[in-house]
Design a protein around this motif. Structure first.
Motif, PDB file in Angstrom:
ATOM      1  N   SER A 163     -11.268 -43.638 -15.308  1.00 56.27           N
ATOM      2  CA  SER A 163      -9.822 -43.423 -15.180  1.00 56.27           C
ATOM      3  C   SER A 163      -9.564 -41.964 -14.873  1.00 56.27           C
ATOM      4  CB  SER A 163      -9.101 -43.826 -16.468  1.00 56.27           C
ATOM      5  OG  SER A 163      -9.501 -43.012 -17.537  1.00 56.27           O
ATOM      6  N   THR A 164      -8.520 -41.732 -14.100  1.00 54.60           N
ATOM      7  CA  THR A 164      -8.121 -40.366 -13.788  1.00 54.60           C
ATOM      8  C   THR A 164      -6.682 -40.179 -14.213  1.00 54.60           C
ATOM      9  OG1 THR A 164      -7.339 -40.819 -11.551  1.00 54.60           O
ATOM     10  CG2 THR A 164      -9.678 -40.310 -11.796  1.00 54.60           C
ATOM     11  N   GLY A 165      -6.404 -39.036 -14.793  1.00 58.75           N
ATOM     12  CA  GLY A 165      -5.045 -38.698 -15.203  1.00 58.75           C
ATOM     13  C   GLY A 165      -4.752 -39.135 -16.625  1.00 58.75           C
ATOM     14  N   GLY A 166      -3.663 -38.572 -17.151  1.00 57.31           N
ATOM     15  CA  GLY A 166      -3.169 -38.973 -18.458  1.00 57.31           C
ATOM     16  C   GLY A 166      -4.009 -38.527 -19.634  1.00 57.31           C
ATOM     17  N   ILE A 167      -4.814 -37.490 -19.462  1.00 55.20           N
ATOM     18  CA  ILE A 167      -5.731 -37.109 -20.538  1.00 55.20           C
ATOM     19  C   ILE A 167      -5.629 -35.630 -20.869  1.00 55.20           C
ATOM     20  CG2 ILE A 167      -7.725 -36.593 -19.085  1.00 55.20           C
ATOM     21  CD1 ILE A 167      -7.824 -38.739 -22.267  1.00 55.20           C
ATOM     22  N   SER A 168      -4.625 -34.970 -20.357  1.00 52.19           N
ATOM     23  CA  SER A 168      -4.488 -33.532 -20.595  1.00 52.19           C
ATOM     24  C   SER A 168      -3.798 -33.285 -21.933  1.00 52.19           C
ATOM     25  CB  SER A 168      -3.717 -32.894 -19.433  1.00 52.19           C
ATOM     26  OG  SER A 168      -3.728 -31.498 -19.531  1.00 52.19           O
ATOM     27  N   MET A 169      -2.849 -32.374 -21.971  1.00 54.13           N
ATOM     28  CA  MET A 169      -2.260 -31.995 -23.245  1.00 54.13           C
ATOM     29  C   MET A 169      -0.751 -32.238 -23.306  1.00 54.13           C
ATOM     30  SD  MET A 169      -4.967 -29.305 -24.437  1.00 54.13           S
ATOM     31  CE  MET A 169      -4.071 -28.693 -25.715  1.00 54.13           C
ATOM     32  N   GLY A 170      -0.175 -32.872 -22.282  1.00 53.53           N
ATOM     33  CA  GLY A 170       1.258 -33.124 -22.266  1.00 53.53           C
ATOM     34  C   GLY A 170       1.627 -34.357 -23.066  1.00 53.53           C
ATOM     35  N   GLU A 171       2.922 -34.521 -23.317  1.00 58.06           N
ATOM     36  CA  GLU A 171       3.364 -35.679 -24.102  1.00 58.06           C
ATOM     37  C   GLU A 171       3.193 -36.985 -23.341  1.00 58.06           C
ATOM     38  OE1 GLU A 171       8.101 -36.094 -23.540  1.00 58.06           O
ATOM     39  OE2 GLU A 171       7.478 -34.258 -24.579  1.00 58.06           O
ATOM     40  N   LYS A 172       3.097 -36.938 -22.004  1.00 62.13           N
ATOM     41  CA  LYS A 172       2.864 -38.143 -21.202  1.00 62.13           C
ATOM     42  C   LYS A 172       1.374 -38.470 -21.078  1.00 62.13           C
ATOM     43  CE  LYS A 172       6.992 -39.305 -19.556  1.00 62.13           C
ATOM     44  NZ  LYS A 172       7.515 -40.637 -19.467  1.00 62.13           N
ATOM     45  N   ASP A 173       0.529 -37.622 -21.578  1.00 65.48           N
ATOM     46  CA  ASP A 173      -0.911 -37.839 -21.485  1.00 65.48           C
ATOM     47  C   ASP A 173      -1.362 -38.701 -22.664  1.00 65.48           C
ATOM     48  OD1 ASP A 173      -1.232 -36.321 -19.127  1.00 65.48           O
ATOM     49  OD2 ASP A 173      -1.065 -34.496 -20.324  1.00 65.48           O
ATOM     50  N   ILE A 174      -1.296 -40.030 -22.428  1.00 66.63           N
ATOM     51  CA  ILE A 174      -1.451 -40.997 -23.518  1.00 66.63           C
ATOM     52  C   ILE A 174      -2.779 -41.750 -23.496  1.00 66.63           C
ATOM     53  CG2 ILE A 174       1.021 -41.308 -23.812  1.00 66.63           C
ATOM     54  CD1 ILE A 174       0.881 -43.765 -22.025  1.00 66.63           C
ATOM     55  N   MET A 175      -3.636 -41.447 -22.529  1.00 61.39           N
ATOM     56  CA  MET A 175      -4.898 -42.186 -22.416  1.00 61.39           C
ATOM     57  C   MET A 175      -5.769 -42.051 -23.671  1.00 61.39           C
ATOM     58  SD  MET A 175      -4.973 -43.811 -19.554  1.00 61.39           S
ATOM     59  CE  MET A 175      -6.642 -44.067 -19.012  1.00 61.39           C
ATOM     60  N   GLU A 176      -5.890 -40.836 -24.184  1.00 57.42           N
ATOM     61  CA  GLU A 176      -6.731 -40.644 -25.371  1.00 57.42           C
ATOM     62  C   GLU A 176      -6.208 -41.470 -26.541  1.00 57.42           C
ATOM     63  OE1 GLU A 176      -8.481 -37.192 -28.346  1.00 57.42           O
ATOM     64  OE2 GLU A 176      -7.549 -36.588 -26.470  1.00 57.42           O
ATOM     65  N   SER A 177      -4.909 -41.515 -26.707  1.00 51.84           N
ATOM     66  CA  SER A 177      -4.327 -42.297 -27.794  1.00 51.84           C
ATOM     67  C   SER A 177      -4.653 -43.785 -27.642  1.00 51.84           C
ATOM     68  CB  SER A 177      -2.814 -42.093 -27.834  1.00 51.84           C
ATOM     69  OG  SER A 177      -2.244 -42.905 -28.829  1.00 51.84           O
ATOM     70  N   ILE A 178      -4.567 -44.294 -26.429  1.00 49.85           N
ATOM     71  CA  ILE A 178      -4.874 -45.711 -26.196  1.00 49.85           C
ATOM     72  C   ILE A 178      -6.344 -45.984 -26.518  1.00 49.85           C
ATOM     73  CG2 ILE A 178      -5.115 -47.487 -24.415  1.00 49.85           C
ATOM     74  CD1 ILE A 178      -2.554 -46.316 -23.137  1.00 49.85           C
ATOM     75  N   PHE A 179      -7.230 -45.143 -25.983  1.00 54.96           N
ATOM     76  CA  PHE A 179      -8.657 -45.375 -26.199  1.00 54.96           C
ATOM     77  C   PHE A 179      -9.054 -45.219 -27.663  1.00 54.96           C
ATOM     78  CE2 PHE A 179      -9.086 -44.710 -21.564  1.00 54.96           C
ATOM     79  CZ  PHE A 179      -9.840 -45.827 -21.276  1.00 54.96           C
ATOM     80  N   VAL A 180      -8.580 -44.164 -28.307  1.00 52.21           N
ATOM     81  CA  VAL A 180      -9.006 -43.877 -29.677  1.00 52.21           C
ATOM     82  C   VAL A 180      -8.247 -44.722 -30.691  1.00 52.21           C
ATOM     83  CG1 VAL A 180      -9.126 -42.090 -31.457  1.00 52.21           C
ATOM     84  CG2 VAL A 180      -9.784 -41.557 -29.104  1.00 52.21           C
ATOM     85  N   ASN A 181      -6.935 -44.680 -30.647  1.00 52.95           N
ATOM     86  CA  ASN A 181      -6.123 -45.343 -31.672  1.00 52.95           C
ATOM     87  C   ASN A 181      -6.040 -46.855 -31.506  1.00 52.95           C
ATOM     88  OD1 ASN A 181      -5.600 -42.798 -32.748  1.00 52.95           O
ATOM     89  ND2 ASN A 181      -3.761 -42.552 -31.508  1.00 52.95           N
ATOM     90  N   ASP A 182      -5.956 -47.327 -30.265  1.00 58.02           N
ATOM     91  CA  ASP A 182      -5.767 -48.764 -30.040  1.00 58.02           C
ATOM     92  C   ASP A 182      -7.070 -49.520 -29.784  1.00 58.02           C
ATOM     93  OD1 ASP A 182      -2.976 -48.551 -30.277  1.00 58.02           O
ATOM     94  OD2 ASP A 182      -2.788 -47.964 -28.178  1.00 58.02           O
ATOM     95  N   LEU A 183      -8.039 -48.854 -29.157  1.00 52.00           N
ATOM     96  CA  LEU A 183      -9.261 -49.553 -28.767  1.00 52.00           C
ATOM     97  C   LEU A 183     -10.482 -49.130 -29.579  1.00 52.00           C
ATOM     98  CD1 LEU A 183      -8.713 -49.505 -24.899  1.00 52.00           C
ATOM     99  CD2 LEU A 183      -8.108 -51.286 -26.536  1.00 52.00           C
ATOM    100  N   GLY A 184     -10.317 -48.169 -30.469  1.00 56.12           N
ATOM    101  CA  GLY A 184     -11.417 -47.765 -31.342  1.00 56.12           C
ATOM    102  C   GLY A 184     -12.525 -46.981 -30.666  1.00 56.12           C
ATOM    103  N   ALA A 185     -12.238 -46.377 -29.526  1.00 50.56           N
ATOM    104  CA  ALA A 185     -13.240 -45.568 -28.833  1.00 50.56           C
ATOM    105  C   ALA A 185     -13.384 -44.212 -29.513  1.00 50.56           C
ATOM    106  CB  ALA A 185     -12.843 -45.383 -27.367  1.00 50.56           C
ATOM    107  N   ALA A 186     -14.457 -43.516 -29.180  1.00 51.21           N
ATOM    108  CA  ALA A 186     -14.696 -42.183 -29.732  1.00 51.21           C
ATOM    109  C   ALA A 186     -14.686 -41.162 -28.602  1.00 51.21           C
ATOM    110  CB  ALA A 186     -16.043 -42.133 -30.447  1.00 51.21           C
TER     111      ALA A 186
END
Length: 153
Positions: free
Chosen positions: A115-138
C-alpha cells in the motif's frame, strides 16, 4: 533416455524456475512428465489518498495529483515474473470503514499487500491504525533517520 543430448544426472531445471514453454520441452525430452509446482503469489498494490486522481485524468484540479506509485509498482512487479500483480486501485482515506474493508478484502484475495499513502503523521494518515488496531499487525520499524526523507512505516 537413449538418444538424448543431455548427460544422465544433469540438472535440467533448478528449483524455483518459472516454467515457460521451452522448459516443458526440456522436461519432455528427458522423460519427465510430472513436476511439483507452486502457484505464483498474488501481490496486491493499493494506493490511498483523496488527493489522488483516477487513472487517465489530467492534474487540472488544485490539490489533486496523479497516482504515480501504483502503476510504477505494478509495472516493476510484472518485470520480476515471479508473482501475479493485482491492481487494487485507489481508495480515499477519508472513509475509515471503507478503507478498512478494502484492506480486509485485499488481504483475503492476495498473498502480499503493498500500500502507498496514508502512513505519515497527519490526522488523515490512518493506515497504521487499521493495520495495528483493527487487524492486529505489528509495526517492525516506524521511522528512518535519513535526510532528506519522509516518514516511513
Amino acid at each position: 533416455p537413449v538418444g538424448c543430448d543431455m548427460a544422465a544426472e544433469s540438472v535440467i531445471l533448478s528449483t524455483g524456475t518459472v516454467l515457460e514453454p521451452v522448459h516443458l520441452g526440456l522436461l519432455a525430452q528427458v522423460g519427465v512428465h510430472e513436476v511439483d509446482i507452486c502457484r505464483l503469489p498474488k501481490v496486491g498494490v493499493l494506493s490511498t489518498g483523496n488527493e489522488l486522481l483516477p487513472d487517465g485524468l489530467p492534474p487540472t484540479m488544485t490539490g489533486r495529483i496523479p497516482d504515480a506509485n501504483r502503476p510504477t509498482l505494478l509495472s516493476k512487479l510484472h518485470t520480476y515474473r515471479n508473482c501475479v500483480p493485482i491492481d487494487l486501485g485507489i481508495v480515499s482515506d477519508d472513509d475509515y470503514s471503507k478503507l478498512k474493508s478494502t484492506i480486509i478484502s485485499a488481504l483475503d484475495s492476495c498473498d502480499v499487500l503493498i500500500s502507498t499513502g496514508g502512513i505519515s503523521m497527519g490526522e488523515k494518515d490512518i493506515m497504521e491504525s487499521i493495520f495495528v488496531n483493527d487487524l492486529g499487525a505489528a509495526v517492525h520499524f516506524g521511522r528512518l533517520h535519513m535526510k532528506p526523507g519522509k516518514p516511513t512505516t
